[in-house]
Design a protein around this motif. Structure first.
Motif, PDB file in Angstrom:
ATOM      1  N   UNK A 332       0.830  -1.205   0.000  1.00 36.98           N
ATOM      2  CA  UNK A 332       0.000   0.000   0.000  1.00 36.98           C
ATOM      3  C   UNK A 332       0.863   1.253   0.000  1.00 36.98           C
ATOM      4  N   UNK A 333       1.891   1.276   0.824  1.00 34.27           N
ATOM      5  CA  UNK A 333       2.790   2.436   0.868  1.00 34.27           C
ATOM      6  C   UNK A 333       3.400   2.694  -0.513  1.00 34.27           C
ATOM      7  N   UNK A 334       3.824   1.645  -1.179  1.00 37.05           N
ATOM      8  CA  UNK A 334       4.447   1.798  -2.488  1.00 37.05           C
ATOM      9  C   UNK A 334       3.443   2.303  -3.521  1.00 37.05           C
ATOM     10  N   UNK A 335       2.217   1.802  -3.447  1.00 38.22           N
ATOM     11  CA  UNK A 335       1.187   2.267  -4.384  1.00 38.22           C
ATOM     12  C   UNK A 335       0.889   3.745  -4.164  1.00 38.22           C
ATOM     13  N   UNK A 336       0.856   4.159  -2.902  1.00 37.13           N
ATOM     14  CA  UNK A 336       0.586   5.564  -2.593  1.00 37.13           C
ATOM     15  C   UNK A 336       1.716   6.445  -3.123  1.00 37.13           C
ATOM     16  N   UNK A 337       2.964   6.011  -2.948  1.00 38.88           N
ATOM     17  CA  UNK A 337       4.095   6.780  -3.475  1.00 38.88           C
ATOM     18  C   UNK A 337       3.992   6.913  -4.990  1.00 38.88           C
ATOM     19  N   UNK A 338       3.699   5.818  -5.666  1.00 41.40           N
ATOM     20  CA  UNK A 338       3.560   5.846  -7.122  1.00 41.40           C
ATOM     21  C   UNK A 338       2.450   6.796  -7.552  1.00 41.40           C
ATOM     22  N   UNK A 339       1.307   6.688  -6.891  1.00 40.16           N
ATOM     23  CA  UNK A 339       0.158   7.529  -7.232  1.00 40.16           C
ATOM     24  C   UNK A 339       0.470   9.006  -7.037  1.00 40.16           C
ATOM     25  N   UNK A 340       1.087   9.340  -5.901  1.00 44.05           N
ATOM     26  CA  UNK A 340       1.351  10.744  -5.597  1.00 44.05           C
ATOM     27  C   UNK A 340       2.415  11.342  -6.519  1.00 44.05           C
ATOM     28  N   UNK A 341       3.384  10.539  -6.913  1.00 41.70           N
ATOM     29  CA  UNK A 341       4.390  11.029  -7.859  1.00 41.70           C
ATOM     30  C   UNK A 341       3.744  11.280  -9.222  1.00 41.70           C
ATOM     31  N   UNK A 342       2.851  10.389  -9.634  1.00 43.06           N
ATOM     32  CA  UNK A 342       2.146  10.591 -10.899  1.00 43.06           C
ATOM     33  C   UNK A 342       1.278  11.847 -10.846  1.00 43.06           C
ATOM     34  N   UNK A 343       0.594  12.051  -9.724  1.00 44.50           N
ATOM     35  CA  UNK A 343      -0.257  13.237  -9.593  1.00 44.50           C
ATOM     36  C   UNK A 343       0.581  14.508  -9.596  1.00 44.50           C
ATOM     37  N   UNK A 344       1.752  14.450  -8.959  1.00 44.71           N
ATOM     38  CA  UNK A 344       2.639  15.613  -8.930  1.00 44.71           C
ATOM     39  C   UNK A 344       3.185  15.929 -10.320  1.00 44.71           C
ATOM     40  N   UNK A 345       3.317  14.892 -11.158  1.00 43.70           N
ATOM     41  CA  UNK A 345       3.871  15.092 -12.499  1.00 43.70           C
ATOM     42  C   UNK A 345       2.845  15.645 -13.482  1.00 43.70           C
ATOM     43  N   UNK A 346       1.559  15.452 -13.208  1.00 43.72           N
ATOM     44  CA  UNK A 346       0.526  15.857 -14.152  1.00 43.72           C
ATOM     45  C   UNK A 346       0.486  17.363 -14.424  1.00 43.72           C
ATOM     46  N   UNK A 347       0.601  18.228 -13.401  1.00 44.81           N
ATOM     47  CA  UNK A 347       0.606  19.677 -13.709  1.00 44.81           C
ATOM     48  C   UNK A 347       1.718  20.065 -14.653  1.00 44.81           C
ATOM     49  N   UNK A 348       2.893  19.458 -14.493  1.00 49.63           N
ATOM     50  CA  UNK A 348       4.007  19.767 -15.390  1.00 49.63           C
ATOM     51  C   UNK A 348       3.690  19.341 -16.821  1.00 49.63           C
ATOM     52  N   UNK A 349       2.984  18.224 -16.941  1.00 52.09           N
ATOM     53  CA  UNK A 349       2.595  17.757 -18.288  1.00 52.09           C
ATOM     54  C   UNK A 349       1.607  18.715 -18.921  1.00 52.09           C
ATOM     55  N   UNK A 350       0.653  19.182 -18.118  1.00 48.56           N
ATOM     56  CA  UNK A 350      -0.356  20.108 -18.661  1.00 48.56           C
ATOM     57  C   UNK A 350       0.286  21.432 -19.088  1.00 48.56           C
TER      58      UNK A 350
END
Length: 353
Positions: A332-350
Motif C-alpha cells: 500500500x505504501x508503495x502504491x501511494x508513493x507511485x500515485x502521488x508522484x504521478x499526480x505531482x507530475x501531471x501539472x508539469x505535463x499540462x
C-alpha cells in the motif's frame, strides 16, 4: 449529406498545428513514465546493498568504504590489534557503544556492560550474523569471549535525530513528503523482512514506546533506514504453537498493542505467568505511529496521511487477526508513493501543452 455546425469546424485546429503539442504530450508522458519507473525501482530495491548480502560480499565477509576487496569478519585477535576506541557515544541496558577506528575507517564497537544480560547480547549477535541484508546494519567482526561486536558507522545516528538532521543545511533538500514517505517505506520494509526472515517470523520486541523504537534504527548518509539493535527479537512459530511475550514486566500505554497489555483489569495484580502471549501483529499496530513521526509536518505530508488513512486504520484493529500483514502495508505504501508522484507530475505535463 448533413453539414457539421460552423462552431464545430472552428474548434478543430489544422493538423499541422495540433500535431506539435500532441507530439510534445506524447514525449512528455513517455519521459515521465520512464523517470517514474527508474525512480521507483531505485527507491524500492537499490540502496547500494544486495537484499541478502551487504556490500556484495559472501556471508562472513564485508567491504567497507572505498576498499574493493572483501575482508572476513574480524576475529578477537584482529579487533584487539587493529581497532582503536575514540570515544563513548552511547550506553544502554545491555551494552556500551564506542566510536572507533579501523584502518582509517570509522566503525562502532559495542561491548557488554551487564553480565546478567549476556544472553541478550549473544542473541543480538546471533541475529546480526544470520540476518545480514540491506535492511540490517553491516557486521564487521565480533568476539564472543570478550562480548564485543564491531559494526559499520553511520554518522547521522539513530532515527531519533531525524528532524534535527533535516534542519542541517546539507540535508534540508531531503525534507520533503517524498523523501519522508520513502523513509516510511524503508521502515515497513524492515518489519516485512523480519516477519519473513531466513530464521522465521521475528518480532521487534524492543519497541514499547516511540522513542525506544526510533533508537533501534539508524539513518544512513544516503537516507535509508537500517535496523541496528537485534537483542530482543523472539521467534513466532504458529505451527508449533509458539507465540511470544516482550519481556516479563507489565506493558502500558497506547503505543503498545492491546494484546500486550494486562487483560484482567486493575483489580488483578500483574503476573507474568498469567499474561497471554501474542504474535508479530504487535509490530503492525505500531506502524502508523512510527510513520506519523517519519512523515513529519512538511508540505504534502497531510495528503500522504490521507492516502494512508485506511491502511493505518486497519493496522489499529483491536483484533490482531484483522490487521494486515507487513507485506500488505508495504504494498500500500508503495502504491501511494507511485500515485502521488504521478499526480505531482501531471501539472508539469499540462503546462507543456
Amino acid at each position: 449529406m448533413e453539414k457539421k455546425p460552423q462552431s464545430a469546424r472552428r474548434e478543430c485546429l489544422p493538423r499541422e498545428v495540433s500535431s506539435v503539442p500532441l507530439a510534445l504530450l506524447l514525449v512528455a508522458v513517455l519521459l515521465l513514465n520512464a523517470l517514474l519507473y527508474i525512480y521507483l525501482n531505485k527507491s524500492y530495491s537499490s540502496s547500494g546493498r544486495a537484499e541478502a548480502d551487504p556490500g556484495l560480499c559472501p556471508l562472513g565477509h564485508f567491504r567497507l568504504g572505498a576498499v574493493k576487496n572483501c575482508s572476513p569478519w574480524l576475529s578477537c585477535e584482529a579487533i584487539n590489534r587493529e581497532v582503536r576506541k575514540l570515544k563513548c557515544v552511547g550506553e544502554g541496558a545491555v551494552k556500551k557503544v564506542f566510536l572507533s577506528e579501523w584502518k582509517e575507517n570509522k566503525v562502532v564497537l559495542s561491548q557488554l556492560t551487564n553480565s546478567e544480560l549476556k544472553e541478550d547480547f549473544l542473541h543480538g549477535l546471533k541475529m546480526l550474523k544470520a540476518l545480514q541484508s540491506k535492511h540490517v546494519v553491516r557486521l564487521l567482526g565480533y568476539c564472543e569471549q570478550q562480548f564485543t561486536i564491531l559494526t559499520e558507522y553511520h554518522p547521522l545516528g539513530s532515527l531519533r535525530g531525524l528532524n534535527e538532521t533535516l534542519h542541517i543545511p546539507k540535508y534540508k533538500g531531503m525534507n520533503t513528503w517524498r523523501h519522508r514517505l520513502m523513509l516510511a517505506i524503508d521502515y515497513v520494509s524492515v518489519i516485512c523482512y523480519l516477519h519473513s526472515s531466513p530464521l522465521g517470523t521475528l518480532v521487534m520486541c524492543d519497541s514499547n514506546d516511540l522513542d525506544k523504537v526510533l533508537s533501534q534504527y539508524l539513518l544512513t548518509s544516503d537516507f535509508h533506514i537500517l535496523v541496528n539493535d537485534l537483542d530482543a527479537l523472539p521467534l513466532v512459530n504458529r505451527s508449533a504453537g509458539r507465540l511470544v511475550k516482550c519481556g516479563h514486566r507489565e506493558l502500558q500505554g497506547e503505543f503498545v498493542a492491546p494484546e500486550q497489555r494486562w487483560p484482567y483489569g486493575e483489580d488483578v495484580p500483574f503476573e507474568d505467568d498469567l499474561m497471554p502471549p501474542y504474535d508479530e501483529k504487535t509490530d503492525i499496530w505500531k506502524i502508523p505511529d512510527v510513520s506519523n513521526f517519519l512523515l513529519g509536518h512538511v508540505e504534502g505530508s497531510d495528503i500522504v496521511r490521507l492516502h494512508l488513512f485506511d491502511i493505518h486504520a486497519a493496522c489499529k484493529k483491536k483484533d490482531p487477526a484483522e490487521r494486515p500483514s507487513a507485506q500488505e502495508v508495504l504494498d500500500t505504501y508503495r502504491k501511494v508513493l507511485t500515485l502521488l508522484i504521478q499526480e505531482a507530475a501531471m501539472p508539469a505535463t499540462r503546462e507543456m501543452l
